[in-house]
Design a protein around this motif. Structure first.
Motif, PDB file in Angstrom:
ATOM      1  N   ALA A 204       0.812  -1.214   0.000  1.00  0.00           N
ATOM      2  CA  ALA A 204       0.000   0.000   0.000  1.00  0.00           C
ATOM      3  C   ALA A 204       0.849   1.269   0.000  1.00  0.00           C
ATOM      4  CB  ALA A 204      -0.925   0.014   1.221  1.00  0.00           C
ATOM      5  N   LEU A 205       2.083   1.179   0.474  1.00  0.00           N
ATOM      6  CA  LEU A 205       2.900   2.384   0.634  1.00  0.00           C
ATOM      7  C   LEU A 205       3.207   3.075  -0.695  1.00  0.00           C
ATOM      8  CD1 LEU A 205       5.354   1.275   3.487  1.00  0.00           C
ATOM      9  CD2 LEU A 205       3.073   2.296   3.636  1.00  0.00           C
ATOM     10  N   PRO A 206       3.636   2.346  -1.746  1.00  0.00           N
ATOM     11  CA  PRO A 206       3.868   3.033  -3.026  1.00  0.00           C
ATOM     12  C   PRO A 206       2.612   3.695  -3.580  1.00  0.00           C
ATOM     13  CG  PRO A 206       4.855   0.851  -3.038  1.00  0.00           C
ATOM     14  CD  PRO A 206       4.023   0.927  -1.810  1.00  0.00           C
ATOM     15  N   LEU A 207       1.462   3.060  -3.390  1.00  0.00           N
ATOM     16  CA  LEU A 207       0.222   3.650  -3.892  1.00  0.00           C
ATOM     17  C   LEU A 207      -0.106   4.932  -3.132  1.00  0.00           C
ATOM     18  CD1 LEU A 207      -2.914   1.796  -5.028  1.00  0.00           C
ATOM     19  CD2 LEU A 207      -3.192   3.717  -3.482  1.00  0.00           C
ATOM     20  N   MET A 208       0.087   4.934  -1.803  1.00  0.00           N
ATOM     21  CA  MET A 208      -0.150   6.139  -1.011  1.00  0.00           C
ATOM     22  C   MET A 208       0.798   7.262  -1.443  1.00  0.00           C
ATOM     23  SD  MET A 208      -0.787   4.687   2.851  1.00  0.00           S
ATOM     24  CE  MET A 208      -2.200   3.677   3.270  1.00  0.00           C
ATOM     25  N   VAL A 209       2.079   6.922  -1.638  1.00  0.00           N
ATOM     26  CA  VAL A 209       3.053   7.925  -2.085  1.00  0.00           C
ATOM     27  C   VAL A 209       2.640   8.505  -3.437  1.00  0.00           C
ATOM     28  CG1 VAL A 209       5.436   8.255  -2.855  1.00  0.00           C
ATOM     29  CG2 VAL A 209       4.972   6.936  -0.781  1.00  0.00           C
ATOM     30  N   LEU A 210       2.231   7.644  -4.351  1.00  0.00           N
ATOM     31  CA  LEU A 210       1.820   8.102  -5.681  1.00  0.00           C
ATOM     32  C   LEU A 210       0.613   9.025  -5.590  1.00  0.00           C
ATOM     33  CD1 LEU A 210       2.034   8.088  -8.728  1.00  0.00           C
ATOM     34  CD2 LEU A 210       0.763   5.919  -8.764  1.00  0.00           C
ATOM     35  N   LEU A 211      -0.355   8.691  -4.734  1.00  0.00           N
ATOM     36  CA  LEU A 211      -1.545   9.525  -4.602  1.00  0.00           C
ATOM     37  C   LEU A 211      -1.201  10.890  -3.994  1.00  0.00           C
ATOM     38  CD1 LEU A 211      -4.544   9.851  -4.990  1.00  0.00           C
ATOM     39  CD2 LEU A 211      -4.925   8.710  -2.801  1.00  0.00           C
ATOM     40  N   VAL A 212      -0.296  10.914  -3.033  1.00  0.00           N
ATOM     41  CA  VAL A 212       0.134  12.189  -2.461  1.00  0.00           C
ATOM     42  C   VAL A 212       0.832  13.037  -3.518  1.00  0.00           C
ATOM     43  CG1 VAL A 212       1.636  13.291  -0.754  1.00  0.00           C
ATOM     44  CG2 VAL A 212       0.288  11.292  -0.113  1.00  0.00           C
ATOM     45  N   LEU A 213       1.684  12.412  -4.330  1.00  0.00           N
ATOM     46  CA  LEU A 213       2.372  13.142  -5.398  1.00  0.00           C
ATOM     47  C   LEU A 213       1.370  13.696  -6.420  1.00  0.00           C
ATOM     48  CD1 LEU A 213       5.446  10.803  -6.022  1.00  0.00           C
ATOM     49  CD2 LEU A 213       5.440  13.042  -4.899  1.00  0.00           C
ATOM     50  N   LEU A 214       0.374  12.900  -6.765  1.00  0.00           N
ATOM     51  CA  LEU A 214      -0.664  13.377  -7.693  1.00  0.00           C
ATOM     52  C   LEU A 214      -1.433  14.551  -7.082  1.00  0.00           C
ATOM     53  CD1 LEU A 214      -2.101  10.021  -9.098  1.00  0.00           C
ATOM     54  CD2 LEU A 214      -0.828  11.765 -10.371  1.00  0.00           C
ATOM     55  N   SER A 215      -1.739  14.458  -5.778  1.00  0.00           N
ATOM     56  CA  SER A 215      -2.457  15.538  -5.102  1.00  0.00           C
ATOM     57  C   SER A 215      -1.650  16.838  -5.131  1.00  0.00           C
ATOM     58  CB  SER A 215      -2.763  15.144  -3.655  1.00  0.00           C
ATOM     59  OG  SER A 215      -3.508  13.952  -3.598  1.00  0.00           O
ATOM     60  N   LEU A 216      -0.352  16.744  -4.877  1.00  0.00           N
ATOM     61  CA  LEU A 216       0.513  17.914  -4.951  1.00  0.00           C
ATOM     62  C   LEU A 216       0.539  18.474  -6.374  1.00  0.00           C
ATOM     63  CD1 LEU A 216       3.473  16.566  -2.800  1.00  0.00           C
ATOM     64  CD2 LEU A 216       2.160  18.625  -2.254  1.00  0.00           C
ATOM     65  N   ALA A 217       0.619  17.582  -7.346  1.00  0.00           N
ATOM     66  CA  ALA A 217       0.676  18.018  -8.744  1.00  0.00           C
ATOM     67  C   ALA A 217      -0.619  18.702  -9.170  1.00  0.00           C
ATOM     68  CB  ALA A 217       0.955  16.824  -9.652  1.00  0.00           C
ATOM     69  N   PHE A 218      -1.766  18.181  -8.714  1.00  0.00           N
ATOM     70  CA  PHE A 218      -3.045  18.810  -9.045  1.00  0.00           C
ATOM     71  C   PHE A 218      -3.084  20.251  -8.527  1.00  0.00           C
ATOM     72  CE2 PHE A 218      -5.259  14.408  -8.966  1.00  0.00           C
ATOM     73  CZ  PHE A 218      -4.887  14.203 -10.279  1.00  0.00           C
ATOM     74  N   GLY A 219      -2.674  20.445  -7.276  1.00  0.00           N
ATOM     75  CA  GLY A 219      -2.671  21.784  -6.714  1.00  0.00           C
ATOM     76  C   GLY A 219      -1.695  22.699  -7.413  1.00  0.00           C
ATOM     77  N   TYR A 220      -0.505  22.177  -7.704  1.00  0.00           N
ATOM     78  CA  TYR A 220       0.529  22.964  -8.383  1.00  0.00           C
ATOM     79  C   TYR A 220       0.026  23.423  -9.750  1.00  0.00           C
ATOM     80  CZ  TYR A 220       5.262  24.169  -9.964  1.00  0.00           C
ATOM     81  OH  TYR A 220       6.366  24.834 -10.425  1.00  0.00           O
ATOM     82  N   ALA A 221      -0.612  22.515 -10.485  1.00  0.00           N
ATOM     83  CA  ALA A 221      -1.099  22.857 -11.826  1.00  0.00           C
ATOM     84  C   ALA A 221      -2.302  23.797 -11.766  1.00  0.00           C
ATOM     85  CB  ALA A 221      -1.470  21.576 -12.579  1.00  0.00           C
ATOM     86  N   ALA A 222      -3.161  23.615 -10.762  1.00  0.00           N
ATOM     87  CA  ALA A 222      -4.368  24.438 -10.666  1.00  0.00           C
ATOM     88  C   ALA A 222      -4.069  25.872 -10.247  1.00  0.00           C
ATOM     89  CB  ALA A 222      -5.354  23.814  -9.683  1.00  0.00           C
ATOM     90  N   ALA A 223      -2.912  26.096  -9.625  1.00  0.00           N
ATOM     91  CA  ALA A 223      -2.608  27.413  -9.072  1.00  0.00           C
ATOM     92  C   ALA A 223      -2.320  28.457 -10.137  1.00  0.00           C
ATOM     93  CB  ALA A 223      -1.413  27.313  -8.118  1.00  0.00           C
ATOM     94  N   GLY A 224      -1.825  28.016 -11.298  1.00  0.00           N
ATOM     95  CA  GLY A 224      -1.425  29.003 -12.297  1.00  0.00           C
ATOM     96  C   GLY A 224      -0.035  29.538 -12.007  1.00  0.00           C
ATOM     97  N   GLU A 225       0.158  30.838 -12.238  1.00  0.00           N
ATOM     98  CA  GLU A 225       1.475  31.442 -12.083  1.00  0.00           C
ATOM     99  C   GLU A 225       1.720  31.856 -10.636  1.00  0.00           C
ATOM    100  OE1 GLU A 225       3.732  31.560 -14.416  1.00  0.00           O
ATOM    101  OE2 GLU A 225       2.369  30.607 -15.834  1.00  0.00           O
ATOM    102  N   GLY A 226       3.010  31.911 -10.274  1.00  0.00           N
ATOM    103  CA  GLY A 226       3.391  32.406  -8.949  1.00  0.00           C
ATOM    104  C   GLY A 226       3.806  31.287  -8.019  1.00  0.00           C
ATOM    105  N   ARG A 227       5.047  31.336  -7.521  1.00  0.00           N
ATOM    106  CA  ARG A 227       5.552  30.282  -6.661  1.00  0.00           C
ATOM    107  C   ARG A 227       4.767  30.192  -5.357  1.00  0.00           C
ATOM    108  NH1 ARG A 227      11.690  30.843  -4.922  1.00  0.00           N
ATOM    109  NH2 ARG A 227      10.783  32.723  -4.028  1.00  0.00           N
TER     110      ARG A 227
END
Length: 282
Positions: A204-227
């Motif tokens: 289960a650990l790799p799947l949890m890690v992958l889901l957390v990474l996807l969650s971070l990526a969704f937020g990063y992409a949805a934010a638009g410009e600006g660090r």
């Protein structure tokens, strides 16, 4: 121990959220008109894309070996947005606390609709029964733990700015102390159970890690410009609401107590994965 936890947990969360509310700018929630495109994108990511990504991962052949407890724990955490400590996490990671507050309150409000809806859809997708989640249960949890103390802090700051300015530092220190005690108590109580549970559910650990990474990526992409905005949105989408997930597990799956351990394991993976990545973004 159970009686102490019953008092310590709500007291700590209330104090932390009240302190965060006192520290927010008074006009923090007047910015929604200016930021509504960001609000829409991030709420779509945290309330819908993250749960759907979890469902997709749980439907893949490698996930079929996972235990029922782990599958329920992952699905619950993915479905429950708006963690109580998002504002704290965003501030420490270099994000915008005011925008994080706006996004958190919106996610908490949307959860009242999306969590019961996802529970109904999940029953059909995964052919399970007994998850008839009621909107009032979600509303009561997010209202008591998050919205009430946060809005109380904002109101006090607006009405009594001088007094709250003097109270802010002592209240911050009290909140930090209570949070440290709570974290220590949780570790002492759950670590002896969590370690063997994690070892028994290593797939289960790799799947949890992958889901957390996807969650971070969704937020990063949805934010638009600006660090700063990207850090804020990534923190919002990756941090889930373990309190609500634990409440739903206790209510709808009391016959599977290990679901709570799966929820705590997912929370631990989230912290271990997201914290260094958010710092790297900064």
């Amino acid at each position: 121990m159970a009686a102490i936890a019953a008092v310590l947990i709500p007291l700590t969360l209330f104090t932390v959220m009240l302190a965060l509310g006192l520290g927010l700018p008074v006009d923090a929630f007047r910015q929604w008109r200016r930021h509504w495109p960001l609000l829409l994108r991030v709420e779509l990511a945290t309330c819908l894309l993250v749960p759907l990504a979890a469902w997709l991962l749980l439907s893949l052949p490698p996930a079929r070996v996972l235990s029922v407890e782990v599958r329920h724990g992952i699905a619950l955490m993915a479905a429950c947005p708006s963690a109580p400590l998002i504002l704290r996490k965003a501030g420490k990671s270099g994000g915008n606390v005011a925008e994080a507050g706006l996004l958190q309150v919106a996610a908490a409000g949307l959860a009242i609709v999306t969590v019961p809806l996802l529970a109904q859809l999940g029953e059909r997708v995964f052919a399970v029964e007994g998850w008839d989640v009621l909107p009032r249960q979600v509303a009561l949890q997010v209202g008591q733990v998050q919205l009430l103390p946060l809005l109380a802090g904002l109101l006090l700051r607006h009405r009594f700015p001088g007094t709250t300015a003097r109270l802010q530092l002592p209240l911050d220190r009290l909140a930090n102390g209570l949070l440290a005690v709570l974290v220590l108590a949780v570790l002492v109580k759950t670590l002896p159970l969590l370690v063997p549970f994690g070892l028994a559910n290593l797939p289960a650990l790799p799947l949890m890690v992958l889901l957390v990474l996807l969650s971070l990526a969704f937020g990063y992409a949805a934010a638009g410009e600006g660090r700063e905005r990207r850090i804020t949105a990534a923190a919002v989408t990756s941090m889930r609401n373990p309190g609500l997930a634990l409440l739903l597990a206790s209510t709808y799956a009391p016959q599977i107590p290990a679901v709570k351990l799966a929820i705590l394991l997912y929370l631990l993976i989230t912290v271990l994965v997201s914290a260094p990545l958010l710092r790297r973004m900064r």
